[in-house]
Design a protein around this motif. Structure first.
Motif, mmCIF file in Angstrom:
data_model
loop_
_atom_site.group_PDB
_atom_site.id
_atom_site.type_symbol
_atom_site.label_atom_id
_atom_site.label_comp_id
_atom_site.label_asym_id
_atom_site.label_seq_id
_atom_site.Cartn_x
_atom_site.Cartn_y
_atom_site.Cartn_z
ATOM 1 N N LEU A 1 42.613 48.425 31.088
ATOM 2 C CA LEU A 1 41.447 47.859 31.589
ATOM 3 C C LEU A 1 40.940 47.381 30.161
ATOM 4 O O LEU A 1 40.466 48.343 29.399
ATOM 5 N N VAL A 2 40.116 45.744 30.361
ATOM 6 C CA VAL A 2 39.624 45.413 29.467
ATOM 7 C C VAL A 2 37.618 44.841 29.890
ATOM 8 O O VAL A 2 38.612 44.604 31.540
ATOM 9 N N PHE A 3 37.492 45.071 29.378
ATOM 10 C CA PHE A 3 36.310 44.323 29.603
ATOM 11 C C PHE A 3 35.332 43.264 29.142
ATOM 12 O O PHE A 3 34.819 43.194 28.267
ATOM 13 N N PRO A 4 35.776 42.279 28.754
ATOM 14 C CA PRO A 4 36.066 40.938 28.121
ATOM 15 C C PRO A 4 34.155 40.822 27.898
ATOM 16 O O PRO A 4 33.982 40.379 26.955
ATOM 17 N N ASP A 5 33.074 40.944 28.904
ATOM 18 C CA ASP A 5 31.689 41.158 28.614
ATOM 19 C C ASP A 5 31.248 42.462 28.587
ATOM 20 O O ASP A 5 31.290 43.206 27.358
ATOM 21 N N ASP A 6 30.861 42.215 29.806
ATOM 22 C CA ASP A 6 30.363 44.605 29.536
ATOM 23 C C ASP A 6 30.598 45.147 30.694
ATOM 24 O O ASP A 6 31.360 44.638 31.158
ATOM 25 N N GLU A 7 30.367 46.328 31.197
ATOM 26 C CA GLU A 7 30.590 46.716 32.197
ATOM 27 C C GLU A 7 29.774 46.762 33.486
ATOM 28 O O GLU A 7 30.973 46.604 34.549
ATOM 29 N N ASN A 8 29.463 45.719 32.961
ATOM 30 C CA ASN A 8 28.681 44.760 34.899
ATOM 31 C C ASN A 8 29.496 44.084 34.644
ATOM 32 O O ASN A 8 29.157 42.814 35.912
ATOM 33 N N GLY A 9 30.675 43.052 33.813
ATOM 34 C CA GLY A 9 30.896 41.838 34.010
ATOM 35 C C GLY A 9 32.232 42.217 34.269
ATOM 36 O O GLY A 9 32.468 43.073 35.696
ATOM 37 N N ARG A 10 33.298 40.747 34.892
ATOM 38 C CA ARG A 10 34.501 40.528 35.131
ATOM 39 C C ARG A 10 35.283 41.765 34.544
ATOM 40 O O ARG A 10 35.269 42.394 33.191
ATOM 41 N N VAL A 11 36.602 43.025 35.377
ATOM 42 C CA VAL A 11 36.994 43.671 35.037
ATOM 43 C C VAL A 11 38.534 43.145 35.208
ATOM 44 O O VAL A 11 39.081 42.541 35.867
ATOM 45 N N TYR A 12 39.317 43.495 33.824
ATOM 46 C CA TYR A 12 40.856 42.650 34.201
ATOM 47 C C TYR A 12 41.700 44.122 33.832
ATOM 48 O O TYR A 12 41.460 45.127 32.922
ATOM 49 N N LEU A 13 42.750 43.807 35.083
ATOM 50 C CA LEU A 13 43.554 44.911 34.233
ATOM 51 C C LEU A 13 45.004 43.993 33.124
ATOM 52 O O LEU A 13 45.113 43.244 33.956
ATOM 53 N N ALA A 14 45.109 44.577 32.399
ATOM 54 C CA ALA A 14 46.569 44.063 31.498
ATOM 55 C C ALA A 14 47.816 44.428 30.951
ATOM 56 O O ALA A 14 47.507 45.385 30.860
ATOM 57 N N TYR A 15 48.072 43.125 30.987
ATOM 58 C CA TYR A 15 50.092 44.240 31.296
ATOM 59 C C TYR A 15 50.030 43.550 29.621
ATOM 60 O O TYR A 15 49.135 42.631 29.790
ATOM 61 N N ASN A 16 51.676 43.927 29.196
ATOM 62 C CA ASN A 16 51.712 43.881 28.229
ATOM 63 C C ASN A 16 51.608 41.960 27.176
ATOM 64 O O ASN A 16 51.713 42.346 26.056
ATOM 65 N N ASN A 17 51.471 41.179 27.969
ATOM 66 C CA ASN A 17 51.896 40.031 28.177
ATOM 67 C C ASN A 17 50.581 39.782 27.185
ATOM 68 O O ASN A 17 50.570 38.243 26.315
ATOM 69 N N TYR A 18 49.697 40.024 27.310
ATOM 70 C CA TYR A 18 48.284 40.501 27.248
ATOM 71 C C TYR A 18 47.646 40.327 25.618
ATOM 72 O O TYR A 18 47.585 39.720 25.373
ATOM 73 N N LYS A 19 48.583 41.124 25.297
ATOM 74 C CA LYS A 19 49.003 41.614 23.711
ATOM 75 C C LYS A 19 49.826 40.367 23.038
ATOM 76 O O LYS A 19 49.331 40.090 21.843
ATOM 77 N N SER A 20 50.364 39.886 23.582
ATOM 78 C CA SER A 20 50.948 38.564 23.067
ATOM 79 C C SER A 20 49.922 37.852 23.085
ATOM 80 O O SER A 20 49.548 37.043 21.566
ATOM 81 N N LEU A 21 49.202 37.261 23.817
ATOM 82 C CA LEU A 21 47.992 36.355 24.095
ATOM 83 C C LEU A 21 46.984 36.856 23.030
ATOM 84 O O LEU A 21 46.560 35.949 21.550
ATOM 85 N N MET A 22 46.633 38.197 23.077
ATOM 86 C CA MET A 22 45.951 38.392 21.613
ATOM 87 C C MET A 22 46.286 38.675 20.271
ATOM 88 O O MET A 22 45.170 38.842 19.602
ATOM 89 N N HIS A 23 47.666 38.940 20.150
ATOM 90 C CA HIS A 23 47.776 38.126 19.041
ATOM 91 C C HIS A 23 48.478 36.799 18.664
ATOM 92 O O HIS A 23 47.229 36.184 17.171
ATOM 93 N N TRP A 24 48.392 36.038 19.567
ATOM 94 C CA TRP A 24 47.933 34.793 19.144
ATOM 95 C C TRP A 24 46.032 34.367 18.906
ATOM 96 O O TRP A 24 45.823 33.715 18.056
ATOM 97 N N ASN A 25 44.909 35.080 19.630
ATOM 98 C CA ASN A 25 44.381 34.789 19.236
ATOM 99 C C ASN A 25 43.249 36.053 19.578
ATOM 100 O O ASN A 25 43.481 36.276 21.195
ATOM 101 N N LEU A 26 42.625 36.701 19.029
ATOM 102 C CA LEU A 26 42.640 38.182 18.797
ATOM 103 C C LEU A 26 40.570 38.153 20.165
ATOM 104 O O LEU A 26 39.878 38.000 19.273
ATOM 105 N N SER A 27 41.045 37.785 21.447
ATOM 106 C CA SER A 27 39.283 37.207 21.638
ATOM 107 C C SER A 27 39.821 37.135 23.536
ATOM 108 O O SER A 27 40.580 36.450 23.967
ATOM 109 N N TYR A 28 38.826 38.169 24.023
ATOM 110 C CA TYR A 28 39.345 38.275 25.498
ATOM 111 C C TYR A 28 39.030 37.073 26.344
ATOM 112 O O TYR A 28 40.039 36.952 27.217
ATOM 113 N N TYR A 29 38.111 36.292 25.582
ATOM 114 C CA TYR A 29 37.619 34.615 26.838
ATOM 115 C C TYR A 29 39.137 33.527 26.851
ATOM 116 O O TYR A 29 38.756 32.978 27.179
ATOM 117 N N PHE A 30 39.552 33.621 24.763
ATOM 118 C CA PHE A 30 40.207 33.050 24.978
ATOM 119 C C PHE A 30 41.473 33.106 26.023
ATOM 120 O O PHE A 30 42.375 32.524 26.851
#
Length: 351
Positions: A305-334
């Protein structure tokens, strides 16, 4: 021992002495940036490059017209503070015109994308999404000479080790014949080509997709798409999963079950992932639901579970592919923008 004069051997023998003599000058120059200090620093880099085994002609050519880019230093020092939220960021990064262009280019290049997608087990929509977000589908790649940009930022000194590592990788790319020094263009930070690979990422992930002997991420779409797919594959991508999904939480949800917003590094972020990931069935039992309020998919996969903004913002369930994209760019927004654009390429289905 032979003492016949050879510039490369001579440079190697003299490198320690020269570097010792110039260390204090170079350090002072980095504190008080000047044209003279930059020239001295370039000389130390040339000696070091020869010491590392790079060809004399290559080194002389690479540094012959190197320039100090004050704009690169300014950009590196004054990167904008995060003042956005996803609700304001996504419409700017993924406007309707970009979605329409992405869908049109996806359709145009579908045969090539399908071939590459099958070879690397990466859904083509993610390749197109990354392409669109990194360089507006190859239109904005940067016009800095990469050797000059990297030399400038190494000289500036705050991240000297990192940028010198990129510089040596850039020399390796030229030495291998993939691109000339003059044609090696990129961003102020040295990111290159239609997929904006840093030189070390090029060395690790770039692919000669069409077998012509060159890895051309600047002008060859086969190489561009194959390199992006290879990056994702090597970082654990699975075409059996998507990237994640926006979800809703119950009012009394324990927010500590999410990955902290700021973990400080990718390594710490991955550790937090391992501590907090659960199966979809477990998240369902905790009251997590799809964004529309319906039940989560009944599939045996894990997510964090990730909160790109804060606890009152959007909430995402991130699957393993999310980790690959975070390696590309360590940014929730990206990552959110890549996922959002890829979803809009897929839905509604392209006719």
């Amino acid at each position: 021992m032979s003492f016949c004069f050879d510039i490369k051997k001579y440079s190697v023998l003299m490198s320690c002495c020269i570097l010792l003599c110039l260390t204090s000058s170079a350090q002072a120059a980095k504190k008080n940036i000047s044209a003279a200090g930059f020239e001295i620093y370039v000389d130390t880099l040339k000696v070091e490059a020869l010491d590392k085994g790079y060809d004399t002609a290559l080194v002389n050519n690479a540094f012959s017209q190197v320039k100090f880019h004050q704009r690169a230093v300014k950009a590196d020092r004054s990167q904008p503070e995060t003042v956005e939220t996803l609700d304001t960021y996504l419409p700017k990064r993924v406007p309707d015109w970009k979605v329409n262009k992405a869908r049109a280019l996806y359709k145009e290049h579908l045969p090539l994308l399908t071939k590459i997608g099958k070879e690397y087990n990466v859904q083509p929509r993610f390749i197109v999404a990354l392409w669109g977000l990194e360089t507006n589908f190859g239109k904005i790649m940067g016009n800095y000479n990469v050797i000059s940009a990297l030399t400038t930022l190494a000289y500036e000194g705050r991240r000297e080790v990192f940028f010198k590592k990129q510089l040596w990788a850039a020399l390796t790319i030229v030495q291998q014949g993939h691109i000339s020094v003059e044609q090696m263009k990129g961003s102020w930070a040295g990111a290159m080509g239609q997929n904006q690979f840093m030189p070390t990422s090029f060395v690790a992930f770039a692919v000669d997709g069409d077998g012509d002997g060159k890895k051309d991420i600047w002008g060859n779409l086969d190489d561009v798409f194959s390199s992006m797919a290879n990056y994702l594959k090597k970082e654990g991508w699975s075409d059996e999963l998507t990237w994640g999904r926006q979800v809703k939480l119950p009012a009394d949800f324990d927010k500590s079950l999410a990955i902290p917003k700021n973990t400080g590094s990718r390594a710490n972020w991955l550790k937090a992932w391992e501590k907090t990931e659960k199966t979809l069935a477990q998240w369902q039992a905790l009251g997590v639901r799809r964004a529309d309020g319906t039940h989560l998919p009944k599939v045996d996969i894990k997510a964090a579970l990730v909160f790109p903004d804060d606890e009152n913002g959007r909430v995402y369930l991130a699957y393993n592919n999310y980790k690959s994209l975070m390696h590309w760019n360590l940014s929730y927004y990206f990552v959110s923008s890549v996922g959002h654009l890829s979803d809009r390429i897929k839905f509604p289905p392209i006719q």
